[in-house]
Design a protein around this motif. Structure first.
Motif, PDB file in Angstrom:
ATOM      1  N   TRP A   1       0.822  -0.897   0.147  1.00 26.08           N
ATOM      2  CA  TRP A   1       0.068   0.074  -0.055  1.00 26.08           C
ATOM      3  C   TRP A   1       0.986   1.296   0.025  1.00 26.08           C
ATOM      4  O   TRP A   1       1.899   1.188   0.730  1.00 26.08           O
ATOM      5  N   ALA A   2       0.331   2.192  -0.610  1.00 27.95           N
ATOM      6  CA  ALA A   2       1.183   3.448  -0.683  1.00 27.95           C
ATOM      7  C   ALA A   2       1.219   4.102   0.775  1.00 27.95           C
ATOM      8  O   ALA A   2       0.468   3.903   1.576  1.00 27.95           O
ATOM      9  N   VAL A   3       2.320   4.801   1.264  1.00 24.12           N
ATOM     10  CA  VAL A   3       2.619   5.449   2.343  1.00 24.12           C
ATOM     11  C   VAL A   3       2.959   6.730   2.050  1.00 24.12           C
ATOM     12  O   VAL A   3       3.338   7.278   1.056  1.00 24.12           O
TER      13      VAL A   3
ATOM     14  N   PRO B   1       1.309  13.439   8.013  1.00 18.16           N
ATOM     15  CA  PRO B   1       0.360  12.653   9.317  1.00 18.16           C
ATOM     16  C   PRO B   1      -1.017  12.486   8.839  1.00 18.16           C
ATOM     17  O   PRO B   1      -1.574  11.514   8.895  1.00 18.16           O
ATOM     18  N   GLY B   2      -1.683  13.497   8.006  1.00 19.12           N
ATOM     19  CA  GLY B   2      -3.089  13.161   7.512  1.00 19.12           C
ATOM     20  C   GLY B   2      -3.164  12.695   6.284  1.00 19.12           C
ATOM     21  O   GLY B   2      -4.171  13.042   5.532  1.00 19.12           O
ATOM     22  N   GLY B   3      -2.268  12.467   5.593  1.00 17.68           N
ATOM     23  CA  GLY B   3      -2.235  12.111   4.102  1.00 17.68           C
ATOM     24  C   GLY B   3      -2.288  10.686   3.841  1.00 17.68           C
ATOM     25  O   GLY B   3      -1.513  10.221   2.921  1.00 17.68           O
ATOM     26  N   THR B   4      -2.885   9.965   4.440  1.00 19.66           N
ATOM     27  CA  THR B   4      -3.057   8.280   4.254  1.00 19.66           C
ATOM     28  C   THR B   4      -4.042   8.430   2.681  1.00 19.66           C
ATOM     29  O   THR B   4      -5.163   8.818   2.602  1.00 19.66           O
TER      30      THR B   4
ATOM     31  N   GLN C   1      -0.223   2.538   8.455  1.00 22.07           N
ATOM     32  CA  GLN C   1       0.818   2.267   7.328  1.00 22.07           C
ATOM     33  C   GLN C   1       1.704   0.991   7.874  1.00 22.07           C
ATOM     34  O   GLN C   1       3.157   1.153   8.050  1.00 22.07           O
ATOM     35  N   GLY C   2       0.906   0.033   7.899  1.00 14.81           N
ATOM     36  CA  GLY C   2       1.614  -1.125   8.242  1.00 14.81           C
ATOM     37  C   GLY C   2       1.540  -1.717   9.575  1.00 14.81           C
ATOM     38  O   GLY C   2       1.900  -2.885   9.985  1.00 14.81           O
TER      39      GLY C   2
ATOM     40  N   ASN D   1      -9.558 -10.652   1.165  1.00 19.35           N
ATOM     41  CA  ASN D   1      -7.878 -10.922   1.326  1.00 19.35           C
ATOM     42  C   ASN D   1      -7.412  -9.544   1.460  1.00 19.35           C
ATOM     43  O   ASN D   1      -6.259  -9.486   0.808  1.00 19.35           O
ATOM     44  N   LEU D   2      -8.035  -8.617   2.009  1.00 24.48           N
ATOM     45  CA  LEU D   2      -7.593  -7.159   2.139  1.00 24.48           C
ATOM     46  C   LEU D   2      -6.590  -7.105   3.553  1.00 24.48           C
ATOM     47  O   LEU D   2      -5.748  -6.250   3.633  1.00 24.48           O
ATOM     48  N   VAL D   3      -6.973  -7.864   4.496  1.00 31.02           N
ATOM     49  CA  VAL D   3      -6.291  -7.700   5.861  1.00 31.02           C
ATOM     50  C   VAL D   3      -5.968  -9.348   6.292  1.00 31.02           C
ATOM     51  O   VAL D   3      -6.351 -10.395   5.670  1.00 31.02           O
ATOM     52  N   ALA D   4      -5.106  -9.462   7.049  1.00 29.58           N
ATOM     53  CA  ALA D   4      -4.627 -10.753   7.709  1.00 29.58           C
ATOM     54  C   ALA D   4      -4.562 -10.517   9.344  1.00 29.58           C
ATOM     55  O   ALA D   4      -4.157  -9.383   9.708  1.00 29.58           O
ATOM     56  N   ARG D   5      -4.728 -11.720   9.963  1.00 33.02           N
ATOM     57  CA  ARG D   5      -4.854 -11.721  11.354  1.00 33.02           C
ATOM     58  C   ARG D   5      -3.408 -11.710  11.830  1.00 33.02           C
ATOM     59  O   ARG D   5      -2.386 -12.579  11.082  1.00 33.02           O
ATOM     60  N   VAL D   6      -2.837 -11.060  12.630  1.00 35.21           N
ATOM     61  CA  VAL D   6      -1.626 -11.132  13.152  1.00 35.21           C
ATOM     62  C   VAL D   6      -1.524 -11.348  14.824  1.00 35.21           C
ATOM     63  O   VAL D   6      -2.437 -11.123  15.294  1.00 35.21           O
TER      64      VAL D   6
END
Length: 85
Positions: free
Chosen positions: A14-16, A20-23, A50-51, A78-83
């Motif tokens: 994903w872009a980072v 601070p407010g520019g996600t 951001q990760g 498949n956009l997130v994973a449990r960690v």
């Protein structure tokens, strides 16, 4: 009763940004009719971190069952994973 916990992180690249407010939030995800508004909000929260893993239940006003449903939606897409935190 203890607060629910389920640590998740965004999958893939994903872009980072240094701002601070520019996600950056991809328009195609915001327009995805298969994602609920809550799932889009949780994804926005994840991208803002951001990760870094997030516990979506932390400081939430929404019902735990609704949060759980949105997390399951994001995992299924498949956009997130449990960690492990």
């Amino acid at each position: 009763m203890p607060e629910p916990e389920d640590w998740i992180a965004a999958r893939g690249a994903w872009a980072v940004t240094d701002e601070p407010g520019g996600t950056p939030l991809p328009d195609h995800l915001l327009a995805d009719p298969d994602l609920s508004l809550m799932a889009k909000g949780i994804l926005a929260l994840l991208l803002a971190e951001q990760g870094h893993p997030v516990n979506p239940y932390e400081d939430a006003h929404e019902e735990p069952a609704d949060i759980k449903a949105a997390v399951e939606e994001l995992v299924a897409a498949n956009l997130v994973a449990r960690v492990t935190r």
